[in-house]
Scaffold this active site. Structure first.
Site, short mmCIF file in Angstrom:
data_model
loop_
_atom_site.label_atom_id
_atom_site.label_comp_id
_atom_site.label_asym_id
_atom_site.label_seq_id
_atom_site.Cartn_x
_atom_site.Cartn_y
_atom_site.Cartn_z
N GLY A 17 0.82 -1.22 0.00
CA GLY A 17 0.00 0.00 0.00
C GLY A 17 0.85 1.25 0.00
O GLY A 17 0.62 2.18 0.78
N ASN A 93 1.63 -2.29 5.41
CA ASN A 93 0.93 -1.02 5.60
C ASN A 93 -0.44 -0.98 4.93
O ASN A 93 -1.31 -0.22 5.36
CB ASN A 93 1.83 0.10 5.06
CG ASN A 93 1.08 1.39 4.85
OD1 ASN A 93 0.87 2.16 5.79
ND2 ASN A 93 0.65 1.66 3.62
N TYR A 158 -12.56 -3.06 12.11
CA TYR A 158 -11.20 -2.51 11.94
C TYR A 158 -10.38 -2.78 13.20
O TYR A 158 -9.22 -3.22 13.12
CB TYR A 158 -11.34 -1.02 11.67
CG TYR A 158 -10.07 -0.25 11.41
CD1 TYR A 158 -9.35 -0.41 10.22
CD2 TYR A 158 -9.59 0.68 12.33
CE1 TYR A 158 -8.20 0.33 9.98
CE2 TYR A 158 -8.45 1.42 12.10
CZ TYR A 158 -7.76 1.24 10.91
OH TYR A 158 -6.62 1.98 10.67
N ALA A 160 -10.85 -5.15 15.39
CA ALA A 160 -10.59 -6.59 15.49
C ALA A 160 -9.38 -6.97 14.63
O ALA A 160 -8.50 -7.72 15.06
CB ALA A 160 -11.82 -7.38 15.04
P1 NDP Z 1 -4.73 5.28 2.52
O1 NDP Z 1 -6.17 4.97 2.38
O2 NDP Z 1 -4.24 6.66 2.28
O3 NDP Z 1 -3.86 4.27 1.60
C1 NDP Z 1 -4.12 2.90 1.63
C2 NDP Z 1 -3.10 2.15 0.82
O4 NDP Z 1 -3.40 0.75 0.92
C3 NDP Z 1 -3.12 2.51 -0.65
O5 NDP Z 1 -1.80 2.56 -1.13
C4 NDP Z 1 -3.85 1.32 -1.28
O6 NDP Z 1 -3.41 1.03 -2.60
C5 NDP Z 1 -3.43 0.19 -0.39
N1 NDP Z 1 -4.33 -0.95 -0.44
C6 NDP Z 1 -5.63 -1.01 -0.07
N2 NDP Z 1 -6.11 -2.26 -0.28
C7 NDP Z 1 -5.08 -2.99 -0.77
C8 NDP Z 1 -4.93 -4.34 -1.18
N3 NDP Z 1 -5.97 -5.22 -1.12
N4 NDP Z 1 -3.73 -4.77 -1.64
C9 NDP Z 1 -2.67 -3.91 -1.72
N5 NDP Z 1 -2.76 -2.61 -1.34
C10 NDP Z 1 -3.94 -2.16 -0.88
O7 NDP Z 1 -4.34 4.78 4.00
P2 NDP Z 1 -3.37 5.40 5.10
O8 NDP Z 1 -2.09 5.80 4.50
O9 NDP Z 1 -4.15 6.37 5.91
O10 NDP Z 1 -3.17 4.12 6.03
C11 NDP Z 1 -2.09 3.21 5.86
C12 NDP Z 1 -2.12 2.23 7.00
O11 NDP Z 1 -2.03 2.92 8.23
C13 NDP Z 1 -3.40 1.39 7.07
O12 NDP Z 1 -3.09 0.08 7.47
C14 NDP Z 1 -4.21 2.10 8.14
O13 NDP Z 1 -5.11 1.23 8.77
C15 NDP Z 1 -3.11 2.55 9.08
N6 NDP Z 1 -3.48 3.67 9.92
C16 NDP Z 1 -3.76 4.90 9.40
C17 NDP Z 1 -4.08 5.96 10.24
C18 NDP Z 1 -4.36 7.33 9.74
O14 NDP Z 1 -4.67 8.20 10.59
N7 NDP Z 1 -4.28 7.61 8.45
C19 NDP Z 1 -4.17 5.76 11.69
C20 NDP Z 1 -3.86 4.44 12.13
C21 NDP Z 1 -3.52 3.44 11.28
P3 NDP Z 1 -4.26 1.47 -3.94
O15 NDP Z 1 -4.58 2.92 -3.75
O16 NDP Z 1 -3.33 1.23 -5.08
O17 NDP Z 1 -5.45 0.60 -4.01
#
Ligand code: NDP
Length: 250
Positions: A17, A93, A158, A160
């Site tokens: 991601g 991530n 989420y 969980a």
């Molecule tokens: P975004 O929504 O900005 O980005 C999500 C990323 O995950 C994108 O690059 C997307 O790729 C990728 N992705 C989603 N589904 C898949 C999949 N099935 N296979 C491969 N890649 C996938 O998220 P954030 O940057 O905000 O969050 C990143 C991580 O941090 C997550 O795990 C989130 O739960 C965690 N987090 C975020 C917080 C926040 O405040 N933002 C707080 C706490 C945790 P594409 O666009 O190409 O589909």
């Protein structure tokens, strides 16, 4: 570097991601730290390509690696292609959130959340561990969430998934320690990305009031902590859950 050239002079890091948000900040930072970076994404190739070009513009090396983390077949195939690529760091991530109260939680939303946020990280950790155990070296970093520790109304699925990552990671940290492979969980609080951009202004204000430091984090803040966990300076750190949340949860 040309897209089809292989750079094996550096250890490599795979960030799932990494097309946007926290993942893209981590990819840029690890490239600056000298890793060859594999930028995973699922759908936004345009954005992933931009991250790759950004890295190359400062002399770093990177390449795209598309796969859906929730498909064990796609994950295994992708990691198989990395077997001679000195994989030293995996950052799990990729994540999604489908918020809603439990009484209205749809099966498909529950399944999708667990598939991407929990099973996706498990599939990638399993595949990376096979390569890292052989090399007797590696650092696996899970991006969890503060919600996995403190819970949140409307985010039960989420939570969980994210708290599942903790038990999973501590178990794997114990399994892999004798092979010098470390596993840690980084739990961000509120970080400014598309995911949090979807919240209403009222929700954002309420969250801000709960953050002692009084400001929202940036992807670069998380990237600093990940860079430490990817570096030799953290060689004695494994099985830990580390918060990065402005004091929102202590
Ligand atoms: P975004 O929504 O900005 O980005 C999500 C990323 O995950 C994108 O690059 C997307 O790729 C990728 N992705 C989603 N589904 C898949 C999949 N099935 N296979 C491969 N890649 C996938 O998220 P954030 O940057 O905000 O969050 C990143 C991580 O941090 C997550 O795990 C989130 O739960 C965690 N987090 C975020 C917080 C926040 O405040 N933002 C707080 C706490 C945790 P594409 O666009 O190409 O589909």
């Amino acid at each position: 570097m040309m897209e089809n050239q292989i750079d094996n002079s550096k250890p490599s890091a795979l960030i799932t991601g990494a097309s946007r948000g926290i993942g893209s900040s981590v990819a840029l930072r690890l490239a600056r730290e000298g890793f060859h970076v594999f930028i995973n994404f699922s759908s936004r190739e345009d954005l992933a390509r931009g991250v790759c070009e950004g890295i190359r513009s400062f002399g770093g090396s990177a390449e795209l690696l598309r796969f859906d983390v929730s498909s064990s077949e796609e994950v295994d195939k992708a990691f198989e292609s990395l077997k001679d690529r000195r994989l030293a760091v995996l950052v799990n991530n990729a994540g999604i959130n489908k918020d809603g109260l439990l009484a209205r939680l749809k099966d498909e939303d529950l399944e999708h959340t667990l598939d991407v946020d929990l099973k996706g990280a498990i599939y990638c950790t399993r595949a990376a561990s096979r390569l890292m155990m052989r090399a007797r070296f590696g650092s696996i970093i899970q991006i969890g969430s503060v919600i996995g520790e403190m819970g949140n109304a409307g985010q039960s699925a989420y939570a969980a998934a994210k708290s599942g990552l903790i038990g999973f990671s501590k178990s794997v940290a114990r399994e892999l320690a004798s092979r010098n492979v470390r596993v840690n969980v980084v739990n961000p609080g509120y970080i400014k990305t598309e995911m949090t951009g979807a919240l209403t202004d009222d929700q954002k204000e309420a969250i801000l009031r709960s953050i002692p430091l009084g400001f929202f984090g940036e992807g670069e803040d998380v990237a600093s902590l990940v860079a430490f966990l990817a570096s030799p300076g953290s060689r004695y750190v494994t099985g830990q859950v580390i918060g990065i949340n402005g004091g929102m949860y202590m």
